[in-house]
Design an enzyme around this catalytic site. Structure first.
Site, PDB file in Angstrom:
ATOM      1  N   ASP A  66      26.174 -42.026  40.073  1.00  0.00           N
ATOM      2  CA  ASP A  66      25.205 -41.949  38.913  1.00  0.00           C
ATOM      3  C   ASP A  66      24.678 -40.972  38.848  1.00  0.00           C
ATOM      4  O   ASP A  66      24.313 -40.296  37.798  1.00  0.00           O
ATOM      5  CB  ASP A  66      24.280 -43.190  38.935  1.00  0.00           C
ATOM      6  CG  ASP A  66      23.520 -43.100  37.755  1.00  0.00           C
ATOM      7  OD1 ASP A  66      24.090 -43.201  36.685  1.00  0.00           O
ATOM      8  OD2 ASP A  66      22.276 -42.866  37.841  1.00  0.00           O
ATOM      9  N   ARG A 100      25.737 -36.323  31.636  1.00  0.00           N
ATOM     10  CA  ARG A 100      25.561 -37.097  30.348  1.00  0.00           C
ATOM     11  C   ARG A 100      24.456 -36.297  29.532  1.00  0.00           C
ATOM     12  O   ARG A 100      24.338 -36.166  28.156  1.00  0.00           O
ATOM     13  CB  ARG A 100      25.265 -38.401  30.362  1.00  0.00           C
ATOM     14  CG  ARG A 100      26.522 -39.509  30.846  1.00  0.00           C
ATOM     15  CD  ARG A 100      25.921 -40.807  31.246  1.00  0.00           C
ATOM     16  NE  ARG A 100      25.114 -41.499  30.362  1.00  0.00           N
ATOM     17  CZ  ARG A 100      24.194 -42.481  30.733  1.00  0.00           C
ATOM     18  NH1 ARG A 100      23.909 -42.730  31.884  1.00  0.00           N
ATOM     19  NH2 ARG A 100      23.613 -43.091  29.915  1.00  0.00           N
ATOM     20  N   SER A 117      24.949 -47.329  34.629  1.00  0.00           N
ATOM     21  CA  SER A 117      23.992 -46.508  35.598  1.00  0.00           C
ATOM     22  C   SER A 117      22.804 -47.157  35.842  1.00  0.00           C
ATOM     23  O   SER A 117      22.480 -47.300  37.214  1.00  0.00           O
ATOM     24  CB  SER A 117      23.630 -45.460  34.222  1.00  0.00           C
ATOM     25  OG  SER A 117      22.502 -44.608  34.840  1.00  0.00           O
ATOM     26  N   HIS A 158      13.649 -53.626  36.024  1.00  0.00           N
ATOM     27  CA  HIS A 158      14.139 -52.552  35.630  1.00  0.00           C
ATOM     28  C   HIS A 158      13.545 -52.247  34.282  1.00  0.00           C
ATOM     29  O   HIS A 158      13.866 -53.291  33.162  1.00  0.00           O
ATOM     30  CB  HIS A 158      15.621 -52.193  35.811  1.00  0.00           C
ATOM     31  CG  HIS A 158      15.731 -50.585  34.995  1.00  0.00           C
ATOM     32  ND1 HIS A 158      15.654 -49.572  35.848  1.00  0.00           N
ATOM     33  CD2 HIS A 158      15.898 -50.353  34.020  1.00  0.00           C
ATOM     34  CE1 HIS A 158      15.847 -48.495  35.067  1.00  0.00           C
ATOM     35  NE2 HIS A 158      16.060 -48.908  33.775  1.00  0.00           N
ATOM     36  N   LYS A 165      22.575 -49.177  39.951  1.00  0.00           N
ATOM     37  CA  LYS A 165      21.629 -48.838  41.089  1.00  0.00           C
ATOM     38  C   LYS A 165      20.628 -50.025  41.444  1.00  0.00           C
ATOM     39  O   LYS A 165      20.328 -50.178  42.684  1.00  0.00           O
ATOM     40  CB  LYS A 165      20.567 -47.861  40.288  1.00  0.00           C
ATOM     41  CG  LYS A 165      21.213 -46.337  40.282  1.00  0.00           C
ATOM     42  CD  LYS A 165      20.396 -45.388  39.545  1.00  0.00           C
ATOM     43  CE  LYS A 165      20.183 -45.384  38.323  1.00  0.00           C
ATOM     44  NZ  LYS A 165      19.884 -44.440  37.275  1.00  0.00           N
TER      45      LYS A 165
HETATM   46  N1  URA Z   1      18.039 -44.882  32.863  1.00  0.00           N
HETATM   47  C1  URA Z   1      19.000 -44.727  33.630  1.00  0.00           C
HETATM   48  O1  URA Z   1      18.783 -44.881  35.007  1.00  0.00           O
HETATM   49  N2  URA Z   1      20.227 -44.429  33.347  1.00  0.00           N
HETATM   50  C2  URA Z   1      20.548 -44.532  32.126  1.00  0.00           C
HETATM   51  O2  URA Z   1      21.458 -44.380  31.566  1.00  0.00           O
HETATM   52  C3  URA Z   1      19.527 -44.571  31.094  1.00  0.00           C
HETATM   53  C4  URA Z   1      18.213 -44.855  31.538  1.00  0.00           C
END
Ligand code: URA
Length: 444
Positions: free
Chosen positions: A163, A170, A185, A84, A189
């Site tokens: 999320d 957010r 978050s 990621h 995932k």
């Molecule tokens: N990317 C995400 O998936 N979540 C976040 O909170 C920030 C960047």
């Protein structure tokens, strides 16, 4: 009932007490089922953003969000991995890394996002390939990975649905930049992909969400700690995001730049970052003896065409016709859309390239249509830049350092901003490395 529960949680957060983990899990279920009023979710997010929460609460929040939807499960070898990135400029790594890793015998069920703020998104890039479908159900992801070795799918409400709503709230309540909330978050995932190993590329610099090394390391430590506590072998690489990555920036252009690297050519900077991330994942999954061995294995599949073959198979599996995918692999510019206008920018002096301001480039690209200002905006896939020069290279007055690919006329403001993005020095700078530091289990 949700009113009392959320009030109790907010009071605990504000007074520095631990939230009841039963309350927290009930809250996450309520968010996933859309049964908690948005005003209460806002209140909770604001209290977490202002006061922070403990490591234990961050882990429980992440696990709860992961379990709010489907969690992929895999048979056989413990070789399921992913990467990621917190978001960069010219960050096309996923397009190259997923097939390169699959070519080395590991499985990559990659979930990716669309562009966020000034940073580009993997899904937007892939959608410039005719026929490529990123909307895969968890079942389709599993099938694609078992067949091809990798897939790249858009985040959707089947996986970590809590999320989706938390992130949207957010975004409008200015509570994005909270380390526990970002950690939960991102890691929820990735954990829902059923991973054994994860590399986190935490970008640091003027064109990153984390501007300083201190902040980037704090985020890296939080994500590594949380992912490890969920049973995933995890390493974070904190990398420079002041200079753009590689030579191609913009959606369709980044597909072209990725294919050049998959052909064993292309940008050295991009290739090295792919080797660093891929090598680390091969080491974590036990497919390489050392990090260096892992890097060598990635270089090998880039050079022998195996990664490119898997890329073609992935495109076909995800909806692109076989003839288009083959043509894409040999001559990407003949397949991805091209801009109607190209403007070459030249250097006003001779010397060495001291820096190229990635943030300035990203802002202009976004204004020209490569990115979005609101989620409803349509992006223009053809818009972007091809860089002909890199940090520390020599440059002569009048030499072209960048070609702008655009659809609308460039304004004088855009031209001035781009010209100022190139800084020339009379002396060559110190050698440049993308990797700033690594955060792993030993640094927890
Ligand atoms: N990317 C995400 O998936 N979540 C976040 O909170 C920030 C960047």
């Amino acid at each position: 009932m949700s009113n009392t529960l959320v009030q109790r949680m907010c009071e605990a957060v504000r007074s520095g007490q631990k939230m009841d983990l039963g309350d927290l899990n009930a809250f996450i279920d309520g968010v996933a089922q859309r049964s908690i009023p948005v005003s209460l979710i806002e209140e909770w997010l604001k209290s977490v953003h202002s006061n922070g929460i403990s490591v234990e609460e961050t882990t429980a929040l992440t696990a709860g969000m992961m379990n709010s939807g489907a969690v992929l499960s895999w048979q056989g070898d413990s070789n399921v991995c992913d990467k990621h990135s917190t978001g960069g400029v010219g960050d096309k790594m996923s397009l190259i890394l997923a097939p390169a890793l699959a070519a080395c015998g590991v499985r990559v069920p990659m979930l990716a996002g669309r562009g966020l703020g000034h940073t580009g998104g993997t899904i937007d890039k892939l959608e410039s390939i005719p026929g490529f479908n990123c909307n895969l159900s968890p079942e389709k992801m599993s099938k694609a990975v078992e067949k091809v070795g990798c897939c790249i799918a858009a985040q959707n409400d089947s996986i970590a649905p809590a999320d989706g709503l938390l992130y949207a709230i957010r975004d409008v309540t200015d509570t994005v930049d909270s380390i526990p909330l970002i950690t939960a978050s991102i890691v929820s995932k990735k954990a829902a992909e059923g991973l054994n190993a994860l590399v986190l590329d935490v970008k640091c610099g003027q064109a990153a969400f984390m501007k300083t090394e201190h902040d980037a390391v704090q985020l890296a430590e939080s994500m590594v700690r949380t992912a490890i506590s969920l049973g995933i072998k995890t390493v974070a690489q904190v990398t420079d995001m002041n200079e753009p990555i590689g030579t191609h920036i913009g959606n369709a252009l980044e597909v072209t730049g990725s294919i050049f690297v998959l052909q064993g050519q292309g940008s050295k900077d991009t290739r090295e970052l792919v080797m660093l991330q891929g090598g680390q994942l091969l080491y974590l999954t036990g497919k390489a003896e050392t990090l260096e061995d892992g890097k060598r294995k990635i270089a090998q599949v880039l050079d022998n065409g195996r990664a490119l073959e898997i890329f073609v198979e992935m495109c076909v599996q995800q909806g692109t016709s076989s003839s288009v995918a083959q043509k894409l692999a040999t001559n990407p510019q003949s397949v991805v859309p091209q801009a109607n206008h190209r403007t070459q920018l030249t250097s006003s002096r001779s010397g060495y390239v001291e820096s190229i301001d990635a943030m300035a480039l990203a802002e202009v690209a976004r204004e020209l249509g490569a990115g979005r200002f609101s989620m409803e905006d349509e992006i223009i896939h053809t818009v972007g830049f091809v860089l002909h020069s890199v940090k520390n290279a020599t440059i002569a007055v009048g030499e072209t350092w960048m070609t702008v690919h655009h659809e609308e006329a460039l304004s004088s403001e855009h031209l001035a901003k781009l010209a100022n993005a190139l800084r020339i020095s009379s002396q060559r700078g110190a050698s440049f490395s993308r990797l700033i530091t690594t955060v792993d289990e030993s640094k927890q």
